[in-house]
Design a protein around this motif. Structure first.
Motif, PDB file in Angstrom:
ATOM      1  N   GLU A  78       0.817  -1.358  -0.011  1.00 27.97           N
ATOM      2  CA  GLU A  78      -0.095   0.024  -0.002  1.00 27.97           C
ATOM      3  C   GLU A  78       0.951   1.176  -0.044  1.00 27.97           C
ATOM      4  N   ILE A  79       2.159   1.392   0.443  1.00 26.71           N
ATOM      5  CA  ILE A  79       2.907   2.549   0.614  1.00 26.71           C
ATOM      6  C   ILE A  79       3.913   2.525  -0.329  1.00 26.71           C
ATOM      7  N   LEU A  80       4.854   1.516  -0.387  1.00 22.55           N
ATOM      8  CA  LEU A  80       6.200   1.571  -1.150  1.00 22.55           C
ATOM      9  C   LEU A  80       5.823   1.265  -2.648  1.00 22.55           C
ATOM     10  N   ASN A  81       4.748   0.411  -2.920  1.00 21.75           N
ATOM     11  CA  ASN A  81       4.354   0.046  -4.420  1.00 21.75           C
ATOM     12  C   ASN A  81       3.534   1.168  -4.888  1.00 21.75           C
ATOM     13  N   ASN A  82       3.219   2.172  -4.169  1.00 24.60           N
ATOM     14  CA  ASN A  82       2.615   3.435  -4.792  1.00 24.60           C
ATOM     15  C   ASN A  82       3.253   4.622  -4.660  1.00 24.60           C
ATOM     16  N   VAL A  83       4.487   4.774  -4.598  1.00 23.64           N
ATOM     17  CA  VAL A  83       5.229   5.643  -4.480  1.00 23.64           C
ATOM     18  C   VAL A  83       5.553   6.356  -5.850  1.00 23.64           C
ATOM     19  N   GLU A  84       5.124   7.549  -5.998  1.00 25.00           N
ATOM     20  CA  GLU A  84       5.427   8.307  -7.389  1.00 25.00           C
ATOM     21  C   GLU A  84       6.276   9.522  -7.103  1.00 25.00           C
ATOM     22  N   SER A  85       6.105  10.482  -7.901  1.00 23.09           N
ATOM     23  CA  SER A  85       7.268  11.748  -7.487  1.00 23.09           C
ATOM     24  C   SER A  85       6.747  12.396  -6.538  1.00 23.09           C
ATOM     25  N   GLU A  86       5.543  12.773  -5.917  1.00 20.24           N
ATOM     26  CA  GLU A  86       5.239  13.090  -4.965  1.00 20.24           C
ATOM     27  C   GLU A  86       5.242  12.343  -3.719  1.00 20.24           C
ATOM     28  N   ILE A  87       5.917  12.781  -2.539  1.00 18.62           N
ATOM     29  CA  ILE A  87       6.012  11.867  -1.367  1.00 18.62           C
ATOM     30  C   ILE A  87       4.980  12.189  -0.337  1.00 18.62           C
ATOM     31  N   SER A  88       4.111  11.154  -0.090  1.00 19.48           N
ATOM     32  CA  SER A  88       2.778  11.326   0.934  1.00 19.48           C
ATOM     33  C   SER A  88       3.530  11.247   2.309  1.00 19.48           C
ATOM     34  N   GLU A  89       2.476  11.634   3.266  1.00 19.64           N
ATOM     35  CA  GLU A  89       3.087  11.907   4.462  1.00 19.64           C
ATOM     36  C   GLU A  89       3.457  10.490   5.086  1.00 19.64           C
ATOM     37  N   ASP A  90       2.556   9.484   4.894  1.00 15.18           N
ATOM     38  CA  ASP A  90       2.762   7.970   5.247  1.00 15.18           C
ATOM     39  C   ASP A  90       4.135   7.618   4.703  1.00 15.18           C
ATOM     40  N   PHE A  91       4.382   7.741   3.560  1.00 19.39           N
ATOM     41  CA  PHE A  91       5.673   7.295   2.705  1.00 19.39           C
ATOM     42  C   PHE A  91       6.827   7.935   3.315  1.00 19.39           C
ATOM     43  N   GLY A  92       6.620   9.294   3.370  1.00 20.82           N
ATOM     44  CA  GLY A  92       7.618  10.224   4.005  1.00 20.82           C
ATOM     45  C   GLY A  92       8.181   9.712   5.425  1.00 20.82           C
ATOM     46  N   GLU A  93       7.229   9.364   6.405  1.00 19.46           N
ATOM     47  CA  GLU A  93       7.600   8.940   7.726  1.00 19.46           C
ATOM     48  C   GLU A  93       8.463   7.725   7.471  1.00 19.46           C
ATOM     49  N   TYR A  94       8.135   6.807   6.774  1.00 17.16           N
ATOM     50  CA  TYR A  94       8.781   5.424   6.419  1.00 17.16           C
ATOM     51  C   TYR A  94      10.272   5.987   5.852  1.00 17.16           C
ATOM     52  N   LEU A  95      10.229   6.818   4.831  1.00 14.71           N
ATOM     53  CA  LEU A  95      11.531   7.198   4.170  1.00 14.71           C
ATOM     54  C   LEU A  95      12.264   8.029   5.431  1.00 14.71           C
ATOM     55  N   VAL A  96      11.902   8.886   6.030  1.00 17.95           N
ATOM     56  CA  VAL A  96      12.775   9.450   7.277  1.00 17.95           C
ATOM     57  C   VAL A  96      13.394   8.415   8.313  1.00 17.95           C
ATOM     58  N   SER A  97      12.484   7.407   8.697  1.00 16.93           N
ATOM     59  CA  SER A  97      12.868   6.491   9.607  1.00 16.93           C
ATOM     60  C   SER A  97      13.954   5.607   8.943  1.00 16.93           C
ATOM     61  N   ASP A  98      13.797   5.258   7.496  1.00 13.90           N
ATOM     62  CA  ASP A  98      14.917   4.252   6.845  1.00 13.90           C
ATOM     63  C   ASP A  98      16.073   5.018   6.811  1.00 13.90           C
TER      64      ASP A  98
END
Length: 156
Positions: free
Chosen positions: A64-84
């Motif tokens: 639901e999150i990583l497979n749906n990343v496009e050029s805009e970073i969503s808040e959900d994905f952004g938090e995973y990105l920051v953690s990683d």
């Protein structure tokens, strides 16, 4: 980055990271999310429990999150990105050991009632991290407020 001294006490380190290839970063995050080798060291009872809880979270994060990343970073994905990125930076620059994201060991499928990520420092101390993302403003204030609350509630 050679001026970092991981054994220094009472110092604050600041590591600035720029993601130049978001697609590659998502692939790396997917590999980390799908890696269940951390379960191997647990006894059979703990392994079964953590596997059952982490499977639903892993599916949500990857599907639901990583497979749906496009050029805009969503808040959900952004938090995973920051953690990683925070865990990766601590590993690369300060010799920390990455631990599974809190999402994988908490009781909820997504979101967690405590810190977002943890690492183990070279001094065998657990470092706690809280990830916040905003595409329009600095999210430090929200993170610091939540960290203060977690410490007051003894979630550290």
């Amino acid at each position: 980055m050679s001026d970092f001294d991981p054994s220094a006490k009472g110092k604050i380190f600041s590591i600035a990271i720029e993601i130049s290839n978001l697609e590659q970063r998502v692939k790396e995050m997917m590999a980390v999310a799908l890696d269940t080798s951390w379960l191997d060291e647990l006894d059979v009872i703990d392994r079964m429990g953590y596997e059952a809880r982490s499977r639903r979270t892993r599916d949500k994060i990857t599907n639901e999150i990583l497979n749906n990343v496009e050029s805009e970073i969503s808040e959900d994905f952004g938090e995973y990105l920051v953690s990683d990125v925070a865990q990766t930076s601590l590993k690369l620059h300060l010799a920390h050991i990455r631990l599974p994201l809190a999402e994988f060991i908490k009781e909820k499928i997504s979101g967690n009632p405590g810190f977002d990520f943890h690492t183990e420092s070279p001094a065998a101390l657990i470092a706690f991290g809280e990830a916040k993302y905003s595409g329009v403003k600095n999210a430090h204030g929200r993170a610091l407020s939540q960290i203060r609350d977690f410490i007051a509630e003894e979630k550290d």
